[in-house]
Motif scaffolding. Structure first.
Motif, short mmCIF file in Angstrom:
data_model
loop_
_atom_site.label_atom_id
_atom_site.label_comp_id
_atom_site.label_asym_id
_atom_site.label_seq_id
_atom_site.Cartn_x
_atom_site.Cartn_y
_atom_site.Cartn_z
N GLU A 189 0.81 -1.22 0.00
CA GLU A 189 0.00 0.00 0.00
C GLU A 189 0.85 1.27 0.00
N ASN A 190 2.18 1.12 0.06
CA ASN A 190 3.05 2.30 0.08
C ASN A 190 2.97 3.13 -1.20
N VAL A 191 2.48 2.50 -2.29
CA VAL A 191 2.34 3.26 -3.54
C VAL A 191 1.31 4.39 -3.38
N ALA A 192 0.45 4.27 -2.38
CA ALA A 192 -0.58 5.29 -2.16
C ALA A 192 0.02 6.63 -1.77
N SER A 193 1.26 6.64 -1.24
CA SER A 193 1.89 7.89 -0.85
C SER A 193 2.14 8.78 -2.07
N ALA A 194 2.62 8.17 -3.16
CA ALA A 194 2.85 8.92 -4.39
C ALA A 194 1.52 9.43 -4.95
N TYR A 195 0.51 8.59 -4.87
CA TYR A 195 -0.84 8.99 -5.32
C TYR A 195 -1.34 10.19 -4.52
N ALA A 196 -1.20 10.12 -3.18
CA ALA A 196 -1.71 11.18 -2.32
C ALA A 196 -1.00 12.50 -2.56
N ALA A 197 0.30 12.43 -2.90
CA ALA A 197 1.06 13.65 -3.14
C ALA A 197 0.68 14.30 -4.47
N THR A 198 0.35 13.48 -5.45
CA THR A 198 0.10 13.98 -6.80
C THR A 198 -1.36 14.35 -7.03
N TYR A 199 -2.27 13.61 -6.43
CA TYR A 199 -3.70 13.73 -6.70
C TYR A 199 -4.27 15.13 -6.50
N PRO A 200 -4.06 15.78 -5.34
CA PRO A 200 -4.69 17.10 -5.15
C PRO A 200 -4.18 18.15 -6.13
N VAL A 201 -2.88 18.10 -6.46
CA VAL A 201 -2.32 19.06 -7.41
C VAL A 201 -2.95 18.84 -8.79
N ALA A 202 -3.08 17.59 -9.18
CA ALA A 202 -3.70 17.27 -10.47
C ALA A 202 -5.16 17.71 -10.48
N LEU A 203 -5.84 17.51 -9.35
CA LEU A 203 -7.25 17.86 -9.26
C LEU A 203 -7.45 19.36 -9.45
N ILE A 204 -6.64 20.15 -8.77
CA ILE A 204 -6.74 21.61 -8.89
C ILE A 204 -6.32 22.06 -10.29
N SER A 205 -5.25 21.44 -10.82
CA SER A 205 -4.72 21.83 -12.13
C SER A 205 -5.73 21.56 -13.25
N VAL A 206 -6.40 20.42 -13.20
CA VAL A 206 -7.34 20.09 -14.26
C VAL A 206 -8.59 20.97 -14.19
N VAL A 207 -8.96 21.40 -12.98
CA VAL A 207 -10.07 22.35 -12.84
C VAL A 207 -9.70 23.66 -13.53
N ILE A 208 -8.48 24.14 -13.27
CA ILE A 208 -8.03 25.40 -13.85
C ILE A 208 -7.90 25.31 -15.36
N ILE A 209 -7.27 24.23 -15.84
CA ILE A 209 -7.03 24.12 -17.28
C ILE A 209 -8.34 23.94 -18.05
N SER A 210 -9.33 23.29 -17.44
CA SER A 210 -10.64 23.16 -18.09
C SER A 210 -11.28 24.52 -18.28
#
Length: 355
Positions: free
Chosen positions: A326-347
């Motif tokens: 489950e340690n792969v979830a750390s990379a997911y957690a670090a990347t996910y919110p930035v991607a979420l905000i970025s895709v909102v802005i770029i849309s």
């Protein structure tokens, strides 16, 4: 008599549309605020500690998706001259949100076009686009994280040893005293974050605003990061957040899907599905190659960050099973919110450019 029946029917349709809009907005607030609270405890620490690796990957993935979308808008203008630029952009941005399985981007796109003269029609087009691309958006990332290790003939035992945890929770100082809970399940701090988020999202900077999506996400990230203000806890229970996240997503998709489903056949074209496939595959490949050859991340850190950059929770679950940790979830957690905000802005930016 006939005119009265027609008037009653119009009133009923208006009432149903209004009710669906309320359901959609309520679901959106529940979902996005929950996501922010869940990601908040690790977000800012990971942002500081792993900017070069995880956060940068999120930006690369989303920018690649945005450029793919812009390219498809130009192509669609040539192959479908009967569609206006505004209609084409609304459809393609809807496809982008579906390709990245991003509910907040979907909502932000709908909110951006809603105020235009033909806003109701454009909202429907965005919804149809999201629905067309969503299925492959889920399946594509799930297959990617399963197939890449096989193609690379990766030894999972070795890859697990290389896996560097992105968890930076130790960087935050814990409160030493006894915290005061607002209520047993945390409904009150959740509601407070949502209300503040709605207000923040309504603030306009020219033609741009965070919308309810961005406002609630940003506010709940801050609440989740601090978890308390003084002796007062502002962190809802994990069970509350998980229930609200799933229930909110159900409400949102019901509200948006029912209203958009009536026009699905009207706007559907096979080429739109192809555009969606392109907007799913290109960001994944670009992000993976960037992480591998530029940042030189290990395979599991790489794939974990890709699932976050593509905002794909199902793919994370698949990757955990494939990796055996489950340690792969750390990379997911670090990347996910930035991607979420970025895709909102770029849309929003795409819809403002292609008007």
């Amino acid at each position: 008599m006939a005119s009265k029946v027609i008037d009653d029917a119009k009133i009923s349709i208006t009432f149903v549309k209004s009710a669906l809009k309320i359901v959609e907005n309520l679901g959106l607030i529940l979902f996005v605020t929950s996501v922010g609270f869940i990601a908040g405890p690790n977000f800012f620490g990971n942002f500081k500690k792993n900017f070069k690796s995880y956060v940068l990957i999120a930006l690369v993935v989303i920018i690649a998706g945005g450029l793919s979308c812009a390219g498809c808008i130009f192509i669609d203008g040539m192959v479908s001259p009967e569609s206006t630029t505004e209609e084409s952009a609304s459809m393609l941005v809807g496809l982008l949100s579906g390709s990245l399985t991003s509910t907040p981007a979907f909502s932000a796109a709908k909110a951006t076009v809603a105020s235009r003269d033909n806003g109701a029609d454009l909202e429907t087009i965005v919804t149809v686009g999201h629905g067309i691309a969503y299925l492959f958006g889920v399946i594509g990332v799930v297959l990617f994280v399963q197939l890449i290790p096989k193609f690379m003939k990766a030894d999972m035992r070795v890859e697990r040893e290389k896996l560097v945890s992105a968890d930076s929770s130790g960087s935050k100082k814990e409160y030493k005293g006894k915290l005061i809970e607002m209520d047993e399940f945390g409904f009150m701090p959740f509601a407070l974050a949502a209300i503040i988020g709605i207000f923040v999202g309504s603030i306009k900077f020219g033609n741009f605003s965070l919308t309810t999506t961005g406002g609630c996400l940003l506010t709940s990230l801050i609440f989740g990061h601090f978890s308390h203000f003084g002796a007062v806890s502002v962190m809802p229970k994990d069970t509350t957040l998980k229930v609200f996240r799933e229930f909110g997503l159900v409400l949102f998709l019901i509200g948006a899907g029912v209203s958009g489903g009536a026009s699905f056949v009207q706007y559907f074209k096979a080429v739109y599905f192809l555009y969606g496939v392109v907007m799913t595959i290109i960001p994944m490949i670009v992000g993976f190659l960037f992480a591998k050859y530029v940042l030189k991340l290990s395979l599991l850190n790489n794939l974990g960050s890709i699932t976050g950059g593509m905002t794909s929770t199902p793919a994370l679950g698949t990757l955990i099973g494939t990796a055996g940790t489950e340690n792969v979830a750390s990379a997911y957690a670090a990347t996910y919110p930035v991607a979420l905000i970025s895709v909102v802005i770029i849309s929003q930016v795409l819809l403002l450019i292609f008007k």
